[in-house]
Design a protein around this motif. Structure first.
Motif, PDB file in Angstrom:
ATOM      1  N   ASN A 133       4.614  21.570 -16.884  1.00  0.00           N
ATOM      2  CA  ASN A 133       5.117  22.946 -16.775  1.00  0.00           C
ATOM      3  C   ASN A 133       5.868  23.398 -18.014  1.00  0.00           C
ATOM      4  O   ASN A 133       6.837  22.818 -18.371  1.00  0.00           O
ATOM      5  CB  ASN A 133       6.041  23.045 -15.566  1.00  0.00           C
ATOM      6  CG  ASN A 133       5.235  23.403 -14.346  1.00  0.00           C
ATOM      7  OD1 ASN A 133       4.718  24.505 -14.269  1.00  0.00           O
ATOM      8  ND2 ASN A 133       5.084  22.462 -13.419  1.00  0.00           N
ATOM      9  N   LEU A 162       3.665  16.432 -13.435  1.00  0.00           N
ATOM     10  CA  LEU A 162       3.708  17.877 -13.190  1.00  0.00           C
ATOM     11  C   LEU A 162       4.902  18.512 -13.888  1.00  0.00           C
ATOM     12  O   LEU A 162       4.802  19.613 -14.447  1.00  0.00           O
ATOM     13  CB  LEU A 162       3.775  18.103 -11.685  1.00  0.00           C
ATOM     14  CG  LEU A 162       3.261  19.426 -11.163  1.00  0.00           C
ATOM     15  CD1 LEU A 162       1.822  19.598 -11.568  1.00  0.00           C
ATOM     16  CD2 LEU A 162       3.386  19.468  -9.653  1.00  0.00           C
ATOM     17  N   THR A 163       6.059  17.796 -13.878  1.00  0.00           N
ATOM     18  CA  THR A 163       7.229  18.369 -14.561  1.00  0.00           C
ATOM     19  C   THR A 163       6.965  18.478 -16.051  1.00  0.00           C
ATOM     20  O   THR A 163       7.409  19.426 -16.701  1.00  0.00           O
ATOM     21  CB  THR A 163       8.472  17.493 -14.359  1.00  0.00           C
ATOM     22  OG1 THR A 163       8.164  16.186 -14.810  1.00  0.00           O
ATOM     23  CG2 THR A 163       8.912  17.458 -12.921  1.00  0.00           C
ATOM     24  N   TYR A 220       0.841  -1.202   0.000  1.00  0.00           N
ATOM     25  CA  TYR A 220       0.000   0.000   0.000  1.00  0.00           C
ATOM     26  C   TYR A 220       0.873   1.247   0.000  1.00  0.00           C
ATOM     27  O   TYR A 220       0.650   2.189  -0.774  1.00  0.00           O
ATOM     28  CB  TYR A 220      -0.893   0.021   1.244  1.00  0.00           C
ATOM     29  CG  TYR A 220      -2.142  -0.798   1.094  1.00  0.00           C
ATOM     30  CD1 TYR A 220      -2.985  -0.603   0.015  1.00  0.00           C
ATOM     31  CD2 TYR A 220      -2.477  -1.751   2.023  1.00  0.00           C
ATOM     32  CE1 TYR A 220      -4.120  -1.362  -0.119  1.00  0.00           C
ATOM     33  CE2 TYR A 220      -3.614  -2.501   1.896  1.00  0.00           C
ATOM     34  CZ  TYR A 220      -4.427  -2.309   0.820  1.00  0.00           C
ATOM     35  OH  TYR A 220      -5.561  -3.049   0.675  1.00  0.00           O
ATOM     36  N   LEU A 221       1.881   1.247   0.894  1.00  0.00           N
ATOM     37  CA  LEU A 221       2.793   2.393   0.938  1.00  0.00           C
ATOM     38  C   LEU A 221       3.441   2.595  -0.424  1.00  0.00           C
ATOM     39  O   LEU A 221       3.552   3.716  -0.925  1.00  0.00           O
ATOM     40  CB  LEU A 221       3.860   2.160   2.006  1.00  0.00           C
ATOM     41  CG  LEU A 221       3.466   2.494   3.427  1.00  0.00           C
ATOM     42  CD1 LEU A 221       4.559   2.090   4.380  1.00  0.00           C
ATOM     43  CD2 LEU A 221       3.202   3.979   3.543  1.00  0.00           C
ATOM     44  N   GLY A 222       3.852   1.452  -1.031  1.00  0.00           N
ATOM     45  CA  GLY A 222       4.487   1.543  -2.341  1.00  0.00           C
ATOM     46  C   GLY A 222       3.539   2.119  -3.377  1.00  0.00           C
ATOM     47  O   GLY A 222       3.931   2.940  -4.212  1.00  0.00           O
ATOM     48  N   LEU A 245       4.064  13.651  -9.727  1.00  0.00           N
ATOM     49  CA  LEU A 245       5.108  14.681  -9.763  1.00  0.00           C
ATOM     50  C   LEU A 245       5.773  14.711 -11.128  1.00  0.00           C
ATOM     51  O   LEU A 245       6.039  15.786 -11.685  1.00  0.00           O
ATOM     52  CB  LEU A 245       6.147  14.407  -8.667  1.00  0.00           C
ATOM     53  CG  LEU A 245       5.657  14.670  -7.248  1.00  0.00           C
ATOM     54  CD1 LEU A 245       6.719  14.321  -6.239  1.00  0.00           C
ATOM     55  CD2 LEU A 245       5.239  16.118  -7.090  1.00  0.00           C
ATOM     56  N   VAL A 246       6.032  13.500 -11.687  1.00  0.00           N
ATOM     57  CA  VAL A 246       6.643  13.457 -13.026  1.00  0.00           C
ATOM     58  C   VAL A 246       5.717  14.114 -14.037  1.00  0.00           C
ATOM     59  O   VAL A 246       6.141  14.898 -14.890  1.00  0.00           O
ATOM     60  CB  VAL A 246       6.953  11.992 -13.413  1.00  0.00           C
ATOM     61  CG1 VAL A 246       7.325  11.908 -14.881  1.00  0.00           C
ATOM     62  CG2 VAL A 246       8.082  11.455 -12.559  1.00  0.00           C
ATOM     63  N   PHE A 260       3.358   5.744  -2.856  1.00  0.00           N
ATOM     64  CA  PHE A 260       4.632   6.325  -3.280  1.00  0.00           C
ATOM     65  C   PHE A 260       4.704   6.427  -4.800  1.00  0.00           C
ATOM     66  O   PHE A 260       4.998   7.484  -5.361  1.00  0.00           O
ATOM     67  CB  PHE A 260       5.746   5.430  -2.739  1.00  0.00           C
ATOM     68  CG  PHE A 260       7.125   5.941  -3.003  1.00  0.00           C
ATOM     69  CD1 PHE A 260       7.550   7.132  -2.443  1.00  0.00           C
ATOM     70  CD2 PHE A 260       8.001   5.224  -3.794  1.00  0.00           C
ATOM     71  CE1 PHE A 260       8.822   7.594  -2.668  1.00  0.00           C
ATOM     72  CE2 PHE A 260       9.269   5.690  -4.026  1.00  0.00           C
ATOM     73  CZ  PHE A 260       9.684   6.882  -3.463  1.00  0.00           C
ATOM     74  N   LEU A 299       2.378   9.004  -6.203  1.00  0.00           N
ATOM     75  CA  LEU A 299       2.899  10.358  -5.938  1.00  0.00           C
ATOM     76  C   LEU A 299       3.994  10.701  -6.929  1.00  0.00           C
ATOM     77  O   LEU A 299       4.001  11.791  -7.530  1.00  0.00           O
ATOM     78  CB  LEU A 299       3.428  10.416  -4.506  1.00  0.00           C
ATOM     79  CG  LEU A 299       4.064  11.742  -4.110  1.00  0.00           C
ATOM     80  CD1 LEU A 299       3.013  12.824  -4.065  1.00  0.00           C
ATOM     81  CD2 LEU A 299       4.762  11.633  -2.776  1.00  0.00           C
ATOM     82  N   ILE A 300       4.921   9.736  -7.137  1.00  0.00           N
ATOM     83  CA  ILE A 300       6.029  10.000  -8.064  1.00  0.00           C
ATOM     84  C   ILE A 300       5.492  10.240  -9.468  1.00  0.00           C
ATOM     85  O   ILE A 300       5.903  11.168 -10.168  1.00  0.00           O
ATOM     86  CB  ILE A 300       7.006   8.803  -8.070  1.00  0.00           C
ATOM     87  CG1 ILE A 300       7.630   8.644  -6.686  1.00  0.00           C
ATOM     88  CG2 ILE A 300       8.095   8.997  -9.110  1.00  0.00           C
ATOM     89  CD1 ILE A 300       8.478   9.777  -6.265  1.00  0.00           C
TER      90      ILE A 300
END
Lengths: 220, 670
Positions: free
Chosen positions: B670, B666-667, B651-653, B663-664, B656, B659-660
């Motif tokens: 932009n 999002l890059t 679950y944590l993975g 974020l990727v 994670f 989220l990654i």
């Protein structure tokens, strides 16, 4: 003076990221706790330096809280837990060191690539701080994912919280109330997690979270 | 006090009937009292609507401090809303009057009455709404209250599954409406209808809004293939609520489409109109085909509602096509036909649902094969139902013929359109509508013949007794209005003119001055129809032939055994069954369109049961569209089910990694 203060802030925040990397490859619990205490000290230094250059005196309180709680109280409490659980000799390797470090580097690169263009209009100090803070947060998460011992997962969580504090102090105008409440909630989380650790231990004779999976009938 | 204030007070009164019903519904006289109050309030609403149509002043507006704080609740009464208020009020009055008598047969009045008045009130608020928020809120209240009414008989598993399908489809429809109003309001977020009407849009956005409204309002009205909930939900409700849902609620949905498509949206490109026309005529044919093969009296009526909604949508599409080409007079003709048919369908569909309810109350049976011969047991209901089926089968001199004739006059004007695509399409659509009209006649011959004529097919039908006076009075009122609309259509059309003018900017020539109450939709040289003359001819012709028959034939009245050539079976099964009557249509058209199959069920050797000939049919949209979609969703859910049993680290993975990934992303953004 401006450039020197900038350099020192940069050094301290960068040091925080470096210590996060150190956390990643500690496979013994006592050394892990020691490095975590070191990270809290570096965090306290970074926050205090921010307080100095921003002229925001309440940040000294934050630094003191970080020093008192995270550098002393929490490691000491975790030390005692590890001792009483008798797991100080355990060595854990879920993912090998090399790939973990490579993944960590990738995360730092990601946060720099992400944060710097996003905050182009801010002053350089805050930008660097935010990029480093995001790195620390992601490294803490990575640690939580790669460890299987509950104590190291707690350390990962606390180190993630260090990143949050760094981000909060890097941005100007964060009131003290917020920081105190964050510190307080983390402390409570520690207590709760400590209680749970003993509960898990009582029930399964181990703090390896894999035991939980077995009890749910997923592994024979 | 303006007319709008009075109307809002009346709607508030209808809403207040809900809480009032909680203590009253279980008392002995409670249901009758509540239905009576609903009838009074609805009648006042109808009169108010009529008054606002006949004496048109400037539209009145009001803002109440309800709803979103920065928006308030905007209300408005203009000619278009007034027409639909008239439809709602008339339908509500008749259904509530009927409910005074029918309410005695309700098993659990406490599950019907708390929702009945508010359902009427919510429909009224949809009509008065002058901003998107109030509109959607009222719309959703209307959906949920009618859902609760469908679920009134909650012990019946069919009603439960019907209400579930209804809830899902209502949700999908409202989502389409949300998107439509989001696009209408634009990035500025002007949700008041005045701001929406003033905004500028490109042709693509306009068409997208029109199609979203077609999906959103169409799913509530029953447009193919979004109609699947309607034949399940409408019959499941108590009969006077079925009458309201079929007769009135589908009209509220059509109001939503007309309000947006003709009033708020501004000019619509001509290429959007063929979609509406094709969908409308397809809906008409599919709906009436399904009605022809069904064997449940109330479900047949629900399928016929789908057909009529299709006819109305085809008329609306025609009006859009004319309006896009600047032919306002012809657009007004098509829209007049649509509005007239809306009124007529409310009248005769409510009448027929009430007749079906009367049959249900008297016999307890809904399947056609358990009925028959009721014309002897329930003569008054039989006569009133005859008026209803004559009207819905579009026979002169009743109102159904007048409005469908008007629609075909509009279609006959289509060669004047400049686009070759429309010139080619419209005769085809006209052919489909004609087919639908013919099938409707066949359907209602079967409906009336199997229920009321012949001999009883069950004990229940043999022992039926006539229903109460309140129910008969409600049906008689509707039947009279059907006759009025057929004989004096000019009066109705002149009353409609302000509503049509608001939506299209044009009107058809005034009709009341014509001699013999003749309808002249375009010019006197082209075509005209006088219901009065047809009635006079029918009356005269029938009386003359009756007189001649009696005069020329023997004066003595002879009674002899019927069916004397065979032997008179006492068993009602020697007659046509519902399935047998529709067999020619099922064989000729049903193979693919309603998935009709016939097979013989042979018992195994040694079994003494007789072999059976079974005929099956079903809704193609349900089988080809909805069942595969439901299976896909179910399969996906089963696959994702494994996600419930991961380890903590996984679950944590998962957190994670997502989220990654974010974020990727999002890059890149932009």
């Amino acid at each position: 003076m401006v450039s020197l203060s900038y350099d020192i802030a940069h050094l301290l925040a960068g040091g925080l990221v470096l210590v996060s990397f150190m956390l990643l490859y500690q496979d013994r619990l006592y050394s892990l706790l020691n490095v975590f205490a070191l990270q809290a000290v570096v965090l306290a230094g970074a926050v205090a330096w921010q307080a100095h250059i921003q002229g925001a005196h309440h940040l000294y309180v934050t630094a003191a809280i970080a020093l008192a709680f995270k550098a002393v109280l929490v490691p000491w409490a975790l030390h005692r837990i590890v001792e009483r659980l008798g797991v100080h000799r355990e060595v854990e390797t879920v993912v090998r060191i090399g790939p973990t470090m490579l993944a960590g580097m990738g995360l730092v690169a990601l946060s720099v690539v992400l944060m710097l263009p996003l905050t182009a209009a801010e002053n350089p100090l805050a930008r660097e701080d935010l990029a480093f803070a995001l790195s620390v947060i992601l490294l803490g998460l990575l640690m939580m994912v790669t460890r299987r011992n509950a104590v190291s997962q707690v350390v990962g969580f606390m180190s993630l919280e260090n990143g949050l504090v760094l981000a909060a102090t890097g941005a100007r105008g964060m009131p003290l109330v917020v920081e105190i409440s964050v510190a307080f909630s983390v402390l409570i989380a520690l207590i709760v997690i400590g209680v749970f650790l003993f509960r898990i231990r009582e029930r399964f004779d181990t703090v390896d979270v894999a035991a939980l999976d077995e009890s749910r009938g997923e592994r024979p | 006090m303006t007319a709008l204030d009075a109307a809002l007070l009346l709607s508030g009164g209808l809403l207040a009937l809900g809480p009032a019903a909680l203590p009253l519904a279980r008392r002995p006289g409670g249901p009758a009292l509540l239905h009576g109050a609903a009838a009074t309030l609805s009648a006042a609403l109808a009169l108010l609507g009529l008054w606002a149509l006949v004496a048109p002043g400037a539209p009145v507006q009001a803002v109440l401090p309800l709803g979103l704080p920065w928006l308030g609740a905007h209300f408005r009464l203009d000619a278009l809303a007034a027409f639909f208020i008239l439809v709602l009020g008339a339908g509500g009055t008749a259904a509530s009057l009927y409910g005074i008598g029918y309410g005695r047969h309700l098993e659990a009045p406490g599950r019907v009455l708390p929702f009945y008045g508010p359902f009427l009130g919510a429909m009224a608020l949809v009509l008065f709404a002058d901003d998107a928020f109030t509109f959607l809120l009222s719309w959703e209240s209307m959906s949920l209250l009618s859902w609760a009414l469908v679920l009134a008989d909650h012990r019946n598993p069919e009603a439960r599954s019907a209400s579930y399908v209804y809830l899902l489809m209502a949700g999908i429809g409202t989502m389409a409406l949300l998107f439509a109003f989001g696009l209408l309001a634009g990035p500025g977020g002007g949700y008041a209808f005045a701001a929406i009407a003033a905004a500028e849009r490109g042709p693509g956005v306009t068409a997208a809004i029109l199609f979203l409204m077609l999906a959103g309002a169409g799913s509530k009205a029953g447009v193919f293939p979004l109609h699947v909930w309607l034949p399940l939900a409408h019959p499941a409700a108590p009969s006077h609520v079925s009458a309201l849902m079929s007769g009135v609620m589908t009209k509220i949905a059509l109001y939503g489409f007309i309000r947006v498509g003709f009033d708020l949206l501004g000019p619509v490109a001509w290429w959007a109109s063929p979609v509406v026309i094709v969908l409308g005529s397809t809906t008409a044919v599919m709906g009436i085909l399904l009605a022809n093969v069904d064997r449940d009296a109330k479900r047949i009526l629900a399928y016929s509602t789908i057909e009529n909604v299709g006819v109305i949508f085809a008329a609306l599409g025609l009006a859009l096509a004319f309006r896009a080409n600047g032919m306002t007079a012809l657009a007004a003709l098509a829209l007049t036909a649509a509005l007239f048919h809306i009124l007529n369908h409310m009248l005769f569909k409510s009448l027929l649902f009430m007749a079906a309810g009367a049959v249900l109350a008297a016999t307890g049976r809904r399947t056609l094969d358990a009925l028959g011969g009721l014309i002897h047991r329930m003569p008054a209901t039989a006569f009133l139902a005859l008026v209803g089926v004559t009207a819905i089968a579009a026979l002169p001199p009743l109102n159904g013929f007048a409005s469908e004739w008007l629609l075909f006059q509009g279609i006959l004007q289509s060669p004047g359109l400049p686009q070759p695509a429309l010139q080619l399409l419209l005769p085809g659509a006209g052919g489909m509508l004609a087919l639908a009209a013919a099938l409707a006649a066949a359907c209602f011959v079967r409906f009336y013949g199997i229920i009321f004529l012949g001999r009883p097919r069950s004990e229940a039908a043999a022992g039926a007794v006539e229903v109460d006076r309140w129910s008969l009075a409600a049906m008689a009122g509707l039947a009279l209005l059907c006759l009025f609309g057929g004989i004096l259509p000019g009066a109705v059309l002149d009353t409609l003119a302000p509503a049509v003018g608001l939506a299209t900017g044009g009107r058809i020539p005034p009709q009341l001055g014509n001699s013999w109450a003749t309808l002249v939709p375009v010019t006197a040289g082209q075509s005209s129809y006088s219901g009065l003359l047809v009635l006079a001819f029918i009356t005269f012709g029938a009386m003359t032939s009756a007189w001649l028959v009696h005069r020329l034939a023997s004066h003595r009245l002879r009674r002899g055994p019927a069916w004397d050539c065979g032997f008179p079976l006492t068993d009602g099964r020697s007659q046509y069954s519902a399935g047998g009557f529709s067999q020619p249509i099922r064989r000729a058209l049903g193979g693919t369109l309603v998935a009709a199959r016939e097979h013989v069920v042979m018992p195994p050797p040694g079994d003494m049961r007789p072999a059976r000939h079974a005929a099956e049919s079903g809704d193609v949209a349900w089988m080809r569209l909805y069942l595969p979609a439901a299976a896909a969703v179910g399969g996906l859910a089963t696959r994702l089910n494994t996600l419930q049993f991961l380890t903590i680290r996984r679950y944590l993975g998962l957190v994670f990694v997502s989220l990654i990934l974010l974020l990727v992303g999002l890059t890149q953004w932009n």
